[in-house]
Design a protein around this motif. Structure first.
Motif, mmCIF file in Angstrom:
data_model
loop_
_atom_site.group_PDB
_atom_site.id
_atom_site.type_symbol
_atom_site.label_atom_id
_atom_site.label_comp_id
_atom_site.label_asym_id
_atom_site.label_seq_id
_atom_site.Cartn_x
_atom_site.Cartn_y
_atom_site.Cartn_z
ATOM 1 N N SER A 23 54.590 66.342 6.213
ATOM 2 C CA SER A 23 55.941 65.821 6.402
ATOM 3 C C SER A 23 56.806 66.202 5.201
ATOM 4 N N LYS A 33 55.868 57.376 10.062
ATOM 5 C CA LYS A 33 56.533 57.529 11.363
ATOM 6 C C LYS A 33 56.415 58.963 11.874
ATOM 7 N N ASP A 34 56.584 59.934 10.976
ATOM 8 C CA ASP A 34 56.460 61.344 11.374
ATOM 9 C C ASP A 34 55.057 61.632 11.905
ATOM 10 N N THR A 37 54.489 59.765 15.281
ATOM 11 C CA THR A 37 55.208 60.447 16.364
ATOM 12 C C THR A 37 54.471 61.710 16.790
ATOM 13 N N GLN A 41 52.690 62.431 20.394
ATOM 14 C CA GLN A 41 53.110 63.591 21.181
ATOM 15 C C GLN A 41 51.924 64.485 21.499
#
Length: 79
Positions: A23, A33-34, A37, A41
């Motif tokens: 990140s 959060k990155d 996520t 995904q």
């Protein structure tokens, strides 16, 4: 060519993806959060792939499947 379906373990794949992710964020919460996520995904994309892979042959009639596999085996023999 065998009538085998490819299945990817969504959890293992998602972990592999985030283990190779860096990140650009500097805030720990943003980094988390990155990663979360990206993990979700990758997990759901793999699940969708597995579902498509599981269903792909259900659209073929048995004769059509045999023709497809015969054609594919001829291609691979010529390479």
């Amino acid at each position: 060519m065998k009538n085998e379906k490819l299945e990817i373990d969504p959890e293992k794949f998602a972990y592999a993806v985030i283990n190779n992710f860096q990140s650009d964020a500097t805030d720990n919460q943003r980094i988390a959060k990155d990663h979360l996520t990206l993990f979700l995904q990758a997990y759901y994309l793999t699940s969708q792939f597995n579902q498509l892979e599981a269903n792909q042959f259900s659209y073929f009639k048995d004769d059509d499947k045999q023709k497809l596999f015969t054609s594919l085996s001829k291609i691979s023999e010529n390479q």
